[in-house]
Design a protein around this motif. Structure first.
Motif, PDB file in Angstrom:
ATOM      1  N   THR A   4      44.560  85.598  24.354  1.00 39.96           N
ATOM      2  CA  THR A   4      44.942  86.719  23.439  1.00 39.96           C
ATOM      3  C   THR A   4      44.124  87.278  25.871  1.00 39.96           C
ATOM      4  OG1 THR A   4      43.701  86.637  21.945  1.00 39.96           O
ATOM      5  CG2 THR A   4      43.032  88.316  23.812  1.00 39.96           C
ATOM      6  N   LYS A   6      42.136  90.124  28.654  1.00 34.11           N
ATOM      7  CA  LYS A   6      41.208  91.174  28.285  1.00 34.11           C
ATOM      8  C   LYS A   6      41.794  91.932  29.795  1.00 34.11           C
ATOM      9  CE  LYS A   6      36.937  89.120  28.982  1.00 34.11           C
ATOM     10  NZ  LYS A   6      37.410  87.782  29.954  1.00 34.11           N
ATOM     11  N   ASP A  47      42.977  97.339  27.295  1.00 38.77           N
ATOM     12  CA  ASP A  47      41.744  97.061  27.139  1.00 38.77           C
ATOM     13  C   ASP A  47      42.160  95.171  26.429  1.00 38.77           C
ATOM     14  OD1 ASP A  47      40.404  98.763  27.631  1.00 38.77           O
ATOM     15  OD2 ASP A  47      40.719  99.692  25.417  1.00 38.77           O
ATOM     16  N   THR A  48      42.906  94.694  25.811  1.00 38.86           N
ATOM     17  CA  THR A  48      43.070  93.752  25.458  1.00 38.86           C
ATOM     18  C   THR A  48      44.556  93.682  25.132  1.00 38.86           C
ATOM     19  OG1 THR A  48      42.356  94.085  22.894  1.00 38.86           O
ATOM     20  CG2 THR A  48      41.146  93.139  24.589  1.00 38.86           C
TER      21      THR A  48
END
Length: 105
Positions: A4, A6, A47-48
């Motif tokens: 992930t 960001k 954003d992510t």
């Protein structure tokens, strides 16, 4: 495990430049059957995102580019291999030859 990223993380994206159908017929068969890909590094503008998501990045020179998130915080993993015995003394030998050439002028 999914990676992930960001917003503003340094990431690498992948774009397909040419699909196999768009590749030249004159290419070797092994080359023709795979897409031509491009990897680009930049700062994530979304954003992510997770690896595999379509994202937009901003490169160091300010271009905005979209592609598939390949990895977050990429690192270079290449090397130049073992030192080659024939090259170990090459630099010193060149300097010696240049000094000799200067003396003979």
């Amino acid at each position: 495990m999914k990676q992930t990223a960001k917003k503003n993380d340094w990431v690498r994206i992948m774009q397909i430049i040419l699909t196999p159908d768009e590749r030249l017929d004159s290419l070797p068969e092994s080359t023709k059957k795979v897409p031509l890909k491009c990897w680009i590094n930049g700062f994530l503008l979304d954003d992510t995102a997770e690896a595999g998501d379509n994202v937009t990045i901003e490169t160091l020179i300010g271009r905005q580019v979209s592609g598939t998130l390949y990895e977050a915080w990429p690192q270079y993993e290449h090397g130049f291999g073992r030192q080659q015995p024939a090259l170990i003394h090459a630099g010193n030998e060149v300097r010696r030859l240049m000094k000799e050439a200067d003396k003979n002028e």
